[in-house]
Design a protein around this motif. Structure first.
Motif, PDB file in Angstrom:
ATOM      1  N   MET A   8       7.163  -1.131  -5.251  1.00  0.00           N
ATOM      2  CA  MET A   8       7.056  -1.044  -3.784  1.00  0.00           C
ATOM      3  C   MET A   8       8.460  -0.956  -3.183  1.00  0.00           C
ATOM      4  N   LYS A   9       8.494  -0.486  -1.940  1.00  0.00           N
ATOM      5  CA  LYS A   9       9.808  -0.280  -1.311  1.00  0.00           C
ATOM      6  C   LYS A   9      10.111  -1.307  -0.219  1.00  0.00           C
ATOM      7  N   TYR A  10       9.079  -1.955   0.288  1.00  0.00           N
ATOM      8  CA  TYR A  10       9.282  -2.954   1.351  1.00  0.00           C
ATOM      9  C   TYR A  10       8.511  -4.223   1.000  1.00  0.00           C
ATOM     10  N   LYS A  11       9.174  -5.357   1.209  1.00  0.00           N
ATOM     11  CA  LYS A  11       8.560  -6.645   0.831  1.00  0.00           C
ATOM     12  C   LYS A  11       7.228  -6.878   1.534  1.00  0.00           C
ATOM     13  N   SER A  12       7.157  -6.432   2.795  1.00  0.00           N
ATOM     14  CA  SER A  12       5.947  -6.726   3.570  1.00  0.00           C
ATOM     15  C   SER A  12       4.715  -5.998   3.033  1.00  0.00           C
ATOM     16  N   GLN A  13       4.933  -5.004   2.175  1.00  0.00           N
ATOM     17  CA  GLN A  13       3.769  -4.286   1.594  1.00  0.00           C
ATOM     18  C   GLN A  13       2.899  -5.220   0.758  1.00  0.00           C
ATOM     19  N   LYS A  14       3.507  -6.350   0.347  1.00  0.00           N
ATOM     20  CA  LYS A  14       2.767  -7.294  -0.500  1.00  0.00           C
ATOM     21  C   LYS A  14       1.477  -7.782   0.150  1.00  0.00           C
ATOM     22  N   VAL A  15       1.452  -7.799   1.479  1.00  0.00           N
ATOM     23  CA  VAL A  15       0.265  -8.294   2.184  1.00  0.00           C
ATOM     24  C   VAL A  15      -0.975  -7.460   1.798  1.00  0.00           C
ATOM     25  N   ALA A  16      -0.727  -6.187   1.454  1.00  0.00           N
ATOM     26  CA  ALA A  16      -1.839  -5.298   1.076  1.00  0.00           C
ATOM     27  C   ALA A  16      -2.609  -5.870  -0.109  1.00  0.00           C
ATOM     28  N   TYR A  17      -1.876  -6.509  -1.024  1.00  0.00           N
ATOM     29  CA  TYR A  17      -2.517  -7.036  -2.234  1.00  0.00           C
ATOM     30  C   TYR A  17      -3.671  -7.975  -1.881  1.00  0.00           C
ATOM     31  N   TRP A  18      -3.455  -8.838  -0.883  1.00  0.00           N
ATOM     32  CA  TRP A  18      -4.468  -9.844  -0.545  1.00  0.00           C
ATOM     33  C   TRP A  18      -5.681  -9.225   0.124  1.00  0.00           C
ATOM     34  N   PHE A  19      -5.446  -8.130   0.851  1.00  0.00           N
ATOM     35  CA  PHE A  19      -6.586  -7.379   1.402  1.00  0.00           C
ATOM     36  C   PHE A  19      -7.385  -6.762   0.254  1.00  0.00           C
ATOM     37  N   PHE A  20      -6.665  -6.234  -0.747  1.00  0.00           N
ATOM     38  CA  PHE A  20      -7.347  -5.624  -1.887  1.00  0.00           C
ATOM     39  C   PHE A  20      -8.117  -6.692  -2.684  1.00  0.00           C
ATOM     40  N   LYS A  73       3.440 -12.489   9.027  1.00  0.00           N
ATOM     41  CA  LYS A  73       2.660 -13.701   9.334  1.00  0.00           C
ATOM     42  C   LYS A  73       1.363 -13.326  10.067  1.00  0.00           C
ATOM     43  N   LEU A  74       1.500 -12.439  11.078  1.00  0.00           N
ATOM     44  CA  LEU A  74       0.312 -12.034  11.838  1.00  0.00           C
ATOM     45  C   LEU A  74      -0.664 -11.235  10.969  1.00  0.00           C
ATOM     46  N   ALA A  75      -0.106 -10.494  10.011  1.00  0.00           N
ATOM     47  CA  ALA A  75      -0.984  -9.735   9.096  1.00  0.00           C
ATOM     48  C   ALA A  75      -1.832 -10.708   8.271  1.00  0.00           C
ATOM     49  N   TYR A  76      -1.224 -11.826   7.852  1.00  0.00           N
ATOM     50  CA  TYR A  76      -2.012 -12.825   7.103  1.00  0.00           C
ATOM     51  C   TYR A  76      -3.030 -13.510   8.016  1.00  0.00           C
ATOM     52  N   VAL A  77      -2.627 -13.773   9.266  1.00  0.00           N
ATOM     53  CA  VAL A  77      -3.583 -14.350  10.236  1.00  0.00           C
ATOM     54  C   VAL A  77      -4.776 -13.410  10.393  1.00  0.00           C
ATOM     55  N   GLN A  78      -4.460 -12.117  10.463  1.00  0.00           N
ATOM     56  CA  GLN A  78      -5.522 -11.117  10.620  1.00  0.00           C
ATOM     57  C   GLN A  78      -6.444 -11.103   9.405  1.00  0.00           C
ATOM     58  N   VAL A 101     -13.553  -7.422  17.454  1.00  0.00           N
ATOM     59  CA  VAL A 101     -12.692  -6.603  18.313  1.00  0.00           C
ATOM     60  C   VAL A 101     -11.284  -7.198  18.377  1.00  0.00           C
ATOM     61  N   ILE A 102     -11.201  -8.523  18.557  1.00  0.00           N
ATOM     62  CA  ILE A 102      -9.878  -9.181  18.637  1.00  0.00           C
ATOM     63  C   ILE A 102      -9.120  -8.970  17.325  1.00  0.00           C
ATOM     64  N   ASN A 103      -9.840  -9.139  16.229  1.00  0.00           N
ATOM     65  CA  ASN A 103      -9.226  -8.986  14.910  1.00  0.00           C
ATOM     66  C   ASN A 103      -8.678  -7.577  14.715  1.00  0.00           C
ATOM     67  N   VAL A 104      -9.480  -6.595  15.088  1.00  0.00           N
ATOM     68  CA  VAL A 104      -9.057  -5.204  14.891  1.00  0.00           C
ATOM     69  C   VAL A 104      -7.899  -4.860  15.823  1.00  0.00           C
ATOM     70  N   LEU A 105      -7.912  -5.428  17.043  1.00  0.00           N
ATOM     71  CA  LEU A 105      -6.795  -5.185  17.961  1.00  0.00           C
ATOM     72  C   LEU A 105      -5.492  -5.720  17.370  1.00  0.00           C
ATOM     73  N   LEU A 106      -5.571  -6.896  16.746  1.00  0.00           N
ATOM     74  CA  LEU A 106      -4.387  -7.484  16.116  1.00  0.00           C
ATOM     75  C   LEU A 106      -3.890  -6.567  15.000  1.00  0.00           C
ATOM     76  N   PHE A 107      -4.832  -6.099  14.187  1.00  0.00           N
ATOM     77  CA  PHE A 107      -4.484  -5.196  13.086  1.00  0.00           C
ATOM     78  C   PHE A 107      -3.808  -3.935  13.625  1.00  0.00           C
ATOM     79  N   LEU A 108      -4.440  -3.326  14.650  1.00  0.00           N
ATOM     80  CA  LEU A 108      -3.888  -2.084  15.196  1.00  0.00           C
ATOM     81  C   LEU A 108      -2.511  -2.315  15.818  1.00  0.00           C
TER      82      LEU A 108
END
Lengths: 150, 446
Positions: free
Chosen positions: B1-13, B85-90, B127-134
């Motif tokens: 990976m090229k950016y540390k924050s990409q790691k959050v994707a793993y937990w979604f997967f 942090k907000l990505a994990y909250v989401q 809706v709130i969750n998706v707004l945060l994601f977007l």
């Protein structure tokens, strides 16, 4: 050869044009003059029936106007086919209705709730479905003697 | 990976994998109920199992799309996510809303509207969750060093998917109007904006895996998503043939939905052509299999099998039968499940630093799931066609027909077992990769 900007114009142009046509057709088909549902017959009882239909997720087994789960019979014109009494008895039964071994949840509805459901089915039964009602509920038209399996 | 924050994707997967397994479990409950083995009826009646099965599908695919976006957007925008942090909250709030909805379905807490069973109170949390994601995705994109077509198409798909959720939240007294706008959500998602998301992920993967010039891939991406909307928006009409609205939809829906396979055909040709044109010999062949496989299977499942019953003359007989389930299973598998599994297969070695390319289990998972799904599709198809013939041509009684076709559900269960075995293999590989690590950071050569 197609350029990237032409490809983008095709995407954006095509999307805007078809979406506008879609909105136009939506307005047209929901206009009062094109109503095929006898919407003036939607009484508070019919609305209550729809609330019960949704609250119990009847569509999770049955289908109505062809939409649902195909696990239990289509209910368009069910009153024509089975009669009010039988439909009410099934809905009010405290024990699961079990035709041919396939169980239905025992809803134990009150008389008032079962009547609302019947009114809802009656309203659905009168909708002009562009010919689908004759395919899906032929027994309603022909008045063939119902069997106990439905 | 090229950016540390990409790691959050793993937990979604990882959440995807969990929800996918649960979805299959509830599918089995339904399959067994159809052959008379409904011992769980008292606790999990068919309508509960079905709501859970279909909603878990939607939620795990959306979770996968979100994970894909968290992986792709930093790389495309060339910057870290604006807030990890907000990505994990989401992620956590998404999981909580999903779990609350699924539990609720077991206690009659739902809104019995096919595919949109989540109660309206929970809709607002969605809706709130998706707004945060977007917010996170779009801010990252626009603060980034570049805004690529791939990133824009992906983000546009996600934004439109959020907007189109809203018509499904409106209450209508009429069942007909309710159905009409329910399809605005369901159809315009799966045969519209989700294809944008699929196209965005596909383009990203093809750029990375084939080495074909970005400009060429992105140009054809525009053509494909253009074809998707051109046919798909008015193709919504194929849901309006027989639900009590004007018969103008018979013509409009018939013509435009007949064109829908074109978009999927273009997508398949696009992927195969780029694969053949590509000069980069990327070692992650498995990701390439899933990527090209997604484009081909979606053409068969969504394009061809959709076309098989989309003309009004045919649909008059197949509407409301198991023929729909035949098309639905392979379409969702090819178009959306496989593309999510493709991005996971591509991202995992990069996130964890473990280059376990082309291992036996991973390859077996690809073939076994696909063969299993093909078998399930055939079983549904045979059952559906037999149902149409007996019920709608011979006018036999519903339950009489159900008993006649129950043998096809035995075949379905056998094929589903094969499919499930493949999925378990895929998840075993996922687990073997281990967790993402900063040590997997690679120098950014873009």
């Amino acid at each position: 050869m197609l350029s990237k900007s032409q490809a983008r114009a095709f995407f954006l142009g095509g999307t805007v044009v078809t979406f506008l046509i879609f909105i136009g057709l939506t307005v047209y088909s929901l206009a009062p003059g094109n109503d095929q549902t006898n919407s003036e017959n939607i009484t508070p009882q019919v609305v209550h029936g729809k609330e019960l239909w949704e609250a119990n997720n009847c569509m999770g087994c049955h289908s109505i106007m062809g939409e649902g789960a195909y696990y239990a019979p289509e209910l368009t014109k069910v009153i024509d086919r089975r009669g009010e009494g039988m439909v009410k008895a099934i809905l009010m039964s405290p024990v699961p209705w079990e035709p041919s071994g396939r169980k239905m949840v025992a809803y134990g509805m009150t008389e008032e709730e079962a009547e609302a459901m019947v009114e809802y089915f009656k309203w659905i039964g009168e909708i002009d479905l562009n010919g689908f009602d004759r395919i899906v509920s032929p027994l309603a038209k022909d008045k063939v003697q119902p069997t106990i399996n439905d | 990976m090229k950016y540390k924050s990409q790691k959050v994707a793993y937990w979604f997967f990882a959440l995807c994998m969990l929800l996918f397994v649960l979805q299959i479990v509830y599918g089995f409950i339904m399959g067994f109920a159809r052959i008379g083995m409904d011992g769980l009826h008292e606790w999990i009646p068919f309508n509960t199992a079905r709501a859970v099965h279909t909603n878990l599908l939607v939620v795990w695919l959306l979770t996968g799309f979100m994970g894909a976006a968290y992986y792709i957007i930093p790389e495309e925008a060339q910057r870290e996510l604006v807030s990890v942090k907000l990505a994990y909250v989401q992620l956590i709030s998404l999981a909580l809303v999903g779990v609350a909805a699924i539990i609720g379905y077991h206690f009659n807490y739902w809104e019995g509207r096919k595919f949109l069973e989540i109660p309206r109170e929970l809709d607002f949390l969605v809706v709130i969750n998706v707004l945060l994601f977007l917010g996170i995705i779009l801010l990252t994109l626009f603060k980034g060093k570049r805004q690529t077509t791939t990133a824009l198409v992906l983000s546009m798909g996600l934004l439109f998917a959020a907007l189109l959720y809203l018509p499904g939240m409106i209450w209508f007294d009429s069942q007909v109007t309710d159905s009409f706008f329910r399809w605005w959500v369901v159809h315009l998602w799966v045969e519209g904006v989700w294809e944008l998301i699929m196209g965005g992920i596909l383009a990203f993967l093809l750029i990375k895996l084939t080495g074909v010039d970005r400009e060429v891939i992105e140009k054809w991406l525009y053509v494909i998503v253009g074809l998707t909307f051109l046919s798909g928006i008015l193709g919504t009409g194929h849901h309006y043939y027989y639900i009590g609205v004007n018969n103008i939809w018979l013509i409009v829906g018939g013509v435009f939905s007949a064109l829908e396979p074109l978009a999927f055909f273009a997508m398949a040709m696009f992927a195969v052509y780029m694969y053949r044109k590509g000069e980069r010999n990327h070692p992650n062949k498995l990701a390439l299999f899933w990527t090209v496989g997604a484009s081909i299977v979606s053409f068969i499942g969504a394009g061809l099998l959709g076309f098989a019953h989309t003309l009004p003359q045919t649909n008059l007989y197949t509407h409301g039968t198991l023929v729909t389930a035949m098309h639905g299973h392979m379409a969702f598998w090819g178009a959306y499940a496989m593309i999510v599994l493709a991005i996971i297969s591509y991202a995992l070695p990069n996130l964890t630093g473990r280059k376990r390319y082309n291992n036996f289990t991973g390859n077996a998972a690809f073939w076994i799931t696909n063969i299993g799904m093909l078998g399930m599709t055939v079983a549904f198809g045979v059952a559906g066609v037999a149902q149409v013939y007996m019920e709608r041509k011979l006018k036999m009684d519903f339950m009489e027909v159900q008993n006649e076709i129950s043998i096809h559900f035995v075949v379905l269960i056998i094929m589903a077992s094969l499919f499930a075995a493949g999925v378990i293999m895929y998840i075993m590989e996922f687990v073997k990769y281990g967790k993402p690590t900063d040590e997997a950071l690679e120098p950014n050569n873009d």
